[in-house]
Design a protein around this motif. Structure first.
Motif, PDB file in Angstrom:
ATOM      1  N   LYS A   1      57.478  51.137  73.254  1.00 56.65           N
ATOM      2  CA  LYS A   1      55.614  51.022  72.939  1.00 56.65           C
ATOM      3  C   LYS A   1      55.467  50.062  72.752  1.00 56.65           C
TER       4      LYS A   1
ATOM      5  N   ASP B   1      50.003  52.552  71.928  1.00 52.40           N
ATOM      6  CA  ASP B   1      51.154  50.892  72.375  1.00 52.40           C
ATOM      7  C   ASP B   1      50.537  50.104  71.190  1.00 52.40           C
TER       8      ASP B   1
ATOM      9  N   HIS C   1      62.082  49.935  71.585  1.00 48.98           N
ATOM     10  CA  HIS C   1      61.230  51.056  70.956  1.00 48.98           C
ATOM     11  C   HIS C   1      60.214  50.568  72.796  1.00 48.98           C
TER      12      HIS C   1
ATOM     13  N   ALA D   1      44.541  53.961  77.406  1.00 49.90           N
ATOM     14  CA  ALA D   1      45.672  54.275  76.061  1.00 49.90           C
ATOM     15  C   ALA D   1      45.282  53.295  75.202  1.00 49.90           C
TER      16      ALA D   1
ATOM     17  N   ASP E   1      52.497  57.394  69.532  1.00 48.77           N
ATOM     18  CA  ASP E   1      52.352  57.096  71.175  1.00 48.77           C
ATOM     19  C   ASP E   1      51.211  55.833  71.132  1.00 48.77           C
TER      20      ASP E   1
ATOM     21  N   ALA F   1      53.904  53.270  67.161  1.00 52.48           N
ATOM     22  CA  ALA F   1      54.808  53.792  68.417  1.00 52.48           C
ATOM     23  C   ALA F   1      54.619  55.201  68.303  1.00 52.48           C
TER      24      ALA F   1
END
Ligand SMILES: Cc1cc2nc3c(=O)[nH]c(=O)nc-3n(C[C@H](O)[C@H](O)[C@H](O)COP(=O)(O)OP(=O)(O)OC[C@H]3O[C@@H](n4cnc5c(N)ncnc54)[C@H](O)[C@@H]3O)c2cc1C
Ligand code: SF4
Ligand code: SF4
Lengths: 409, 234
Positions: free
Chosen positions: A72, A27, A70, A2, A25, A22
């Motif tokens: 992420k 990181d 959050h 990712a 999506d 974030a």
């Protein structure tokens, strides 16, 4: 694997960039060298009187709230980037200074703060999103100096404090890096205003913190309310002698908004604003300017000398434009509107990341040669030069967009 | 200020003082100079306005104005100016633009006297030497100073010193401090018998030529008397 982005600096710019990424999506890891995330602006107070004056302070709180909650985004406080190497992605070596207060155990009861005998050794955060809300200052703590005191460790009812925690080396990887280390406020000791010598001379940043923590303006010498306040603008800005040719852009608005707030909360206060010319950056300036002009005496000259006189007061000498004579007047608090200067240590960080600095010392977005962004290093916020909270957020938005393009997401 | 009430925009010439290297065009009108100046307010004097007049090229107005002559040339303004404008030097340059016979009386007369006679007072050489020797005799009467004399025009001395005109006029007592120190330090010193004036009022009138003449005379003394060190208290 990712995509992962490392953000250096958790001011409003770093936080905003993190939120944007974030949301897609990606990181994000935020590395923040101080004990509390949020940068300078988390220390500011909301300056609304009967209406919102668009100071932007609440936006920072809101970003911080989103970041800490959050999944992420990971925030690492007390952490610095020590070394960076790049092949396809970045490998970063981090150093995390000891976290003496265990966030898992701390309940924010504040016993350590109350019991600590050394001023400034236990410091408080600014936001309810600062957890732990207390931190131990490595510079001031007596135990860290000479092992002479362990009062907080013994007093903590949760056994959350361990003064023997070592520094920690960490490593991480990232596909792109955002440099958002912001600015450093100008230190006015070299100016002829007795800062650091006369207790009732403070900076605008100190006044911001005072308004946020105490809600009122108090004279440092007595702790009682200030009744006659002078603001001196452009301290350390627009100054060829310092090689600071820039206007810091935010201090006129910030000082006048604070003045407006003080007038609303402490209506008896006399307010005087010494300025070169009022810089009205931002679309929302006239929201409060017309009103503030009624509450604040505006004098278009920067004062010369300041002397302490009886009763902890300060005698200020300034040109009175109307009579073309110098006047001497006493104030009980003088607020220096210090400007924004390049972030301390930026040169080092910039070298590590191969970012170019402009002649001003701020980071340069479009310098000569290959822009750092082509190599995956991006800039956001006041690290590139003076800007306000909304501008920092906008700058972070643009940067997040560039990062997304670079990552090809 | 003897300025007219209305100055038309088309009379302004921003390039007029362009060649002056005092950075006057960088003024950000912060007013620090005027807030700090000890002479602000005297006849409306305002250093910020004076610098603005230069930026705007208001030559006639600024030269006719009393302001440049109110300035004490102390340079406190310069010291605080964030834009590094050489305010005192600019003021001096404005002074240089006045017709010499319109330079304020006392400094003009003093300088003319100095150029013609070697000192601001037009004091004849005999009188001057008489005063110096008289003061030396008074010192010689003090215990520890027996035999003290004033070494005038002494070739090959170690130190040459100049004389401020007031020291041979109203302040002769003040000569004695230096001389006693020379005596105690066993210094080998001398004073010139002519062109002895230590002040250089050409500095205040803004007259560079005259300043050069006055300074040149001191240099001449040093050459003629073969003295390497100058003590110039003025
Ligand atoms: C007195 C004052 C009042 C102001 N008032 C207003 C106002 O009312 N409204 C407004 O819109 N703007 C205001 N501003 C401007 C506002 O502070 C800035 O726009 C904003 O703080 C910029 O955010 P930033 O994230 O770029 O930088 P910063 O807030 O400076 O945040 C940078 C963060 O990076 C961290 N950091 C630095 N170096 C490193 C490193 N090497 N490694 C890890 N972390 C690092 C710092 O600790 C900090 O937390 C004011 C500024 C001042 C000085
Ligand atoms: S914003 Fe105002 S106080 Fe700040 S540097 Fe600019 S002009 Fe000066
Ligand atoms: S201090 Fe310098 S910059 Fe400020 S008004 Fe005076 S001359 Fe101009």
């Amino acid at each position: 694997m990712a995509n992962k982005v490392l953000v250096i600096g958790s001011g409003v710019a770093g936080l905003s960039a993190a939120c944007e990424l974030a949301a897609l999506d990606i990181d994000v890891e935020i590395v923040e060298q101080s004990d509390f995330p949020g940068g300078h602006a988390i220390q500011y107070t909301c300056k609304a009187t009967d209406t919102c004056v668009k100071c932007g302070a609440c936006m920072v709180e809101e970003k911080l709230d989103r970041v800490v909650n959050h999944p992420k985004i990971k925030v690492m406080t007390g952490t610095r980037v020590q070394d960076v190497s790049k092949s396809d992605d970045f490998s970063l070596k981090l150093v995390k200074k000891p976290l003496f207060i265990d966030p898992e155990k701390c309940t924010n009861c504040g016993v350590c703060f109350e019991k600590c005998p050394e001023k400034g050794a236990v410091v408080k955060g600014f936001s309810r999103n600062h957890s732990p809300f207390y931190a131990i200052s490595e510079d001031k703590c007596l135990y860290l100096k000479d092992r002479s005191c362990t009062i907080c460790q013994e007093a903590c009812p949760e056994k959350a404090i361990d003064l023997n925690v070592p520094e920690e080396a960490k490593s991480t990887r990232a596909d792109a890096v955002i440099l958002a280390t912001g600015f450093t406020p100008f230190n006015p000791v070299s100016k002829p205003y007795g800062y650091g010598e006369f207790r009732n001379v403070v900076t605008n940043l100190e006044l911001e913190r005072m308004l946020r923590t105490d809600g009122r303006v108090l004279k440092p010498s007595t702790g009682t309310e200030a009744e006659n306040i002078a603001f001196i603008q452009c301290v350390g800005s627009r100054d060829a002698k310092l090689n600071h040719l820039w206007c810091s852009k935010v201090c006129c608005g910030s000082a006048l908004r604070m003045a407006g707030l003080v007038k609303a909360r402490q209506p008896g206060t006399q307010l005087t604003f010494f300025y070169m010319d009022v810089q009205t950056f931002g679309r929302d300036f006239d929201v409060f300017y017309a009103k503030v002009r009624k509450d604040v005496r505006l004098i278009r000259a920067i004062p010369g000398d300041i002397y302490p006189v009886a009763g902890d007061r300060l005698q200020v000498t300034f040109l009175d434009n109307v009579s073309s004579e110098t006047m001497q007047e006493e104030f009980d608090l003088v607020v220096l509107s210090v400007g924004m200067t390049p972030c301390r240590g930026l040169q080092e960080t910039a070298e590590t990341l191969q970012v170019q600095l402009a002649e001003t010392g701020f980071a340069e977005k479009d310098g000569q040669g290959t822009p750092a962004s082509e190599k995956g290093v991006f800039l956001a916020g006041a690290v590139t030069g003076p800007m306000s909270i909304p501008e920092s957020i906008a700058s972070a938005g643009n940067t997040a967009f560039e990062v997304v393009k670079y990552l090809g997401v | 200020m003897a300025a007219r009430d209305i100055i038309h925009m088309n009379e302004l010439d921003h390039t007029r003082f362009k060649s002056w290297g005092f950075s006057q065009d960088f003024c950000v009108t912060c007013g620090l100079c005027s807030s700090s100046c000890p002479a602000t307010g005297i006849d409306g004097f305002d250093p910020r306005k004076l610098i603005r007049m230069l930026s705007l090229g208001l030559e006639n107005e600024v030269v006719a104005s009393r302001w440049p002559w109110i300035c004490t040339l102390c340079a406190k303004c310069e010291n605080v100016c964030p834009m590094e404008i050489d305010i005192a030097d600019a003021v001096r340059r404005v002074r240089s633009l006045r017709d010499r016979d319109k330079v304020p009386g006392i400094i003009h007369k003093g300088l003319e006297a100095a150029l013609e006679t070697g000192n601001n007072l037009r004091l004849p050489k005999d009188d001057y030497v008489f005063i110096l020797e008289d003061v030396a005799e008074e010192i010689a009467e003090e215990p520890g100073y027996e035999g003290f004399t004033v070494p005038i025009d002494k070739k090959g001395a170690n130190i040459l010193t100049t004389i401020h005109n007031k020291l041979v006029n109203t302040h002769t007592e003040d000569l004695k401090h230096w001389w006693r120190i020379f005596h105690a330090a066993k210094e080998d010193w001398t004073v010139p018998s002519e062109n002895w004036e230590g002040t250089n009022w050409a500095y205040f009138t803004g007259d560079d030529e005259a300043m050069k003449i006055m300074t040149g005379r001191i240099v001449d003394h040093m050459h003629k008397l073969e003295v390497k060190t100058l003590m110039w208290p003025e």
